[in-house]
Motif scaffolding. Structure first.
Motif, PDB file in Angstrom:
ATOM      1  N   ILE A  41      49.448  45.268  41.215  1.00  0.00           N
ATOM      2  CA  ILE A  41      48.559  46.246  41.839  1.00  0.00           C
ATOM      3  C   ILE A  41      47.107  45.817  41.674  1.00  0.00           C
ATOM      4  O   ILE A  41      46.763  45.082  40.748  1.00  0.00           O
ATOM      5  N   ALA A  42      46.262  46.273  42.605  1.00  0.00           N
ATOM      6  CA  ALA A  42      44.839  45.970  42.509  1.00  0.00           C
ATOM      7  C   ALA A  42      44.251  46.721  41.327  1.00  0.00           C
ATOM      8  O   ALA A  42      44.641  47.860  41.038  1.00  0.00           O
ATOM      9  N   SER A  43      43.320  46.083  40.626  1.00  0.00           N
ATOM     10  CA  SER A  43      42.680  46.743  39.495  1.00  0.00           C
ATOM     11  C   SER A  43      41.827  47.899  39.988  1.00  0.00           C
ATOM     12  O   SER A  43      41.393  47.930  41.146  1.00  0.00           O
ATOM     13  N   ARG A  44      41.574  48.863  39.141  1.00  0.00           N
ATOM     14  CA  ARG A  44      40.776  50.031  39.508  1.00  0.00           C
ATOM     15  C   ARG A  44      39.368  49.622  39.956  1.00  0.00           C
ATOM     16  O   ARG A  44      38.821  50.159  40.920  1.00  0.00           O
ATOM     17  N   VAL A  65      57.037  36.052  37.922  1.00  0.00           N
ATOM     18  CA  VAL A  65      56.030  36.676  38.791  1.00  0.00           C
ATOM     19  C   VAL A  65      55.012  35.662  39.295  1.00  0.00           C
ATOM     20  O   VAL A  65      53.958  36.030  39.810  1.00  0.00           O
ATOM     21  N   SER A  66      55.315  34.386  39.167  1.00  0.00           N
ATOM     22  CA  SER A  66      54.345  33.324  39.456  1.00  0.00           C
ATOM     23  C   SER A  66      53.894  33.271  40.912  1.00  0.00           C
ATOM     24  O   SER A  66      52.835  32.734  41.207  1.00  0.00           O
ATOM     25  N   LYS A  67      54.674  33.833  41.844  1.00  0.00           N
ATOM     26  CA  LYS A  67      54.319  33.756  43.258  1.00  0.00           C
ATOM     27  C   LYS A  67      53.872  35.091  43.837  1.00  0.00           C
ATOM     28  O   LYS A  67      53.632  35.195  45.045  1.00  0.00           O
ATOM     29  N   LEU A  68      53.756  36.105  43.008  1.00  0.00           N
ATOM     30  CA  LEU A  68      53.443  37.434  43.518  1.00  0.00           C
ATOM     31  C   LEU A  68      51.963  37.602  43.839  1.00  0.00           C
ATOM     32  O   LEU A  68      51.087  37.238  43.064  1.00  0.00           O
ATOM     33  N   GLU A  69      51.708  38.171  45.018  1.00  0.00           N
ATOM     34  CA  GLU A  69      50.357  38.525  45.435  1.00  0.00           C
ATOM     35  C   GLU A  69      50.130  40.006  45.121  1.00  0.00           C
ATOM     36  O   GLU A  69      51.069  40.732  44.771  1.00  0.00           O
ATOM     37  N   ILE A  70      48.884  40.461  45.262  1.00  0.00           N
ATOM     38  CA  ILE A  70      48.602  41.881  45.085  1.00  0.00           C
ATOM     39  C   ILE A  70      49.384  42.667  46.133  1.00  0.00           C
ATOM     40  O   ILE A  70      49.358  42.342  47.319  1.00  0.00           O
TER      41      ILE A  70
END
Length: 217
Positions: free
Chosen positions: A183-186, A148-153
């Motif tokens: 996913i973006a944090s709450r 997952v090293s290249k994953l963006e939100i």
């Protein structure tokens, strides 16, 4: 080969015979599959417990030894007592190193420390902690690596992004299923919503009241 169990053949089958085996400190089981008939067997309870504690028993290829002859099998299922949690029955499936079997393999996520999305405060949302694959019984992978090293939100990693071990194929072939998403944090979502409210020109109720009073005067 890691686990080797000595088994005895049970001449009789049925509930009564299985209970007798348990009273004698054994775990009843059955060997099936291949071109041979099913065989009822029993294994010493302490040997089964030791094998379970090794982590190389359930869902693994092991060897059963009987009268000096060894048979490779795959531990297909272990049933446990609902109260004591002791094993009460074991299913063994005959295999060779090349026998193709379906098995659940855990997913090992790597690259979390360098993922741009996680660095920005995102959260790794795991959809599948394990993947069912078809592979040779002699080459069951310990785990499957998901990078997952290249994953963006907002990004996701699918089964097509995974390099499976040689000889292994996913049992689900009709879709490119998701393994995990970022996913973006709450807290970040709530902060964005507050920012949007301010930008939309919302005026606090107290300020609206003061403006109205001034107009009336």
């Amino acid at each position: 080969m890691g686990v080797v169990l000595d088994v005895t053949v049970r001449e009789n089958t049925g509930t009564g015979n299985a209970r007798e085996a348990r009273r004698n400190g054994q775990v009843p089981g059955v060997i099936y599959g291949g071109d041979e008939d099913s065989v009822a067997v029993a294994v010493k309870m302490n040997e089964v417990l030791k094998a379970l504690n090794s982590g190389d028993f359930l869902g693994s290829m092991i060897e059963l030894s009987h009268d000096g002859k060894n048979q490779k099998v795959f531990t297909k299922d272990v049933q446990f007592h609902p109260v004591t949690d002791f094993p009460v029955h074991v299913d063994f499936y005959r295999v060779t190193n090349k026998t193709l079997i379906d098995v659940e393999v855990s997913v090992n996520f790597v690259g979390e420390e360098t993922s741009p999305g996680l660095k920005e405060g995102g959260t790794l949302n795991v959809v599948r902690y394990s993947i069912e694959v078809k592979c040779p019984a002699g080459d069951i992978p310990d785990s499957i690596e998901a990078d997952v090293s290249k994953l963006e939100i907002g990004d996701a990693i699918h089964i097509s992004d995974i390099t499976l071990p040689k000889g292994a194929k996913p049992t689900i072939t009709d879709r490119d299923f998701t393994i995990a998403t970022i996913i973006a944090s709450r807290a970040a979502v709530e902060e964005d919503e507050e920012t949007e409210d301010v930008e939309a020109g919302d005026v606090p109720a107290t300020e609206q009241t003061e403006d109205t009073d001034a107009d009336e005067g």
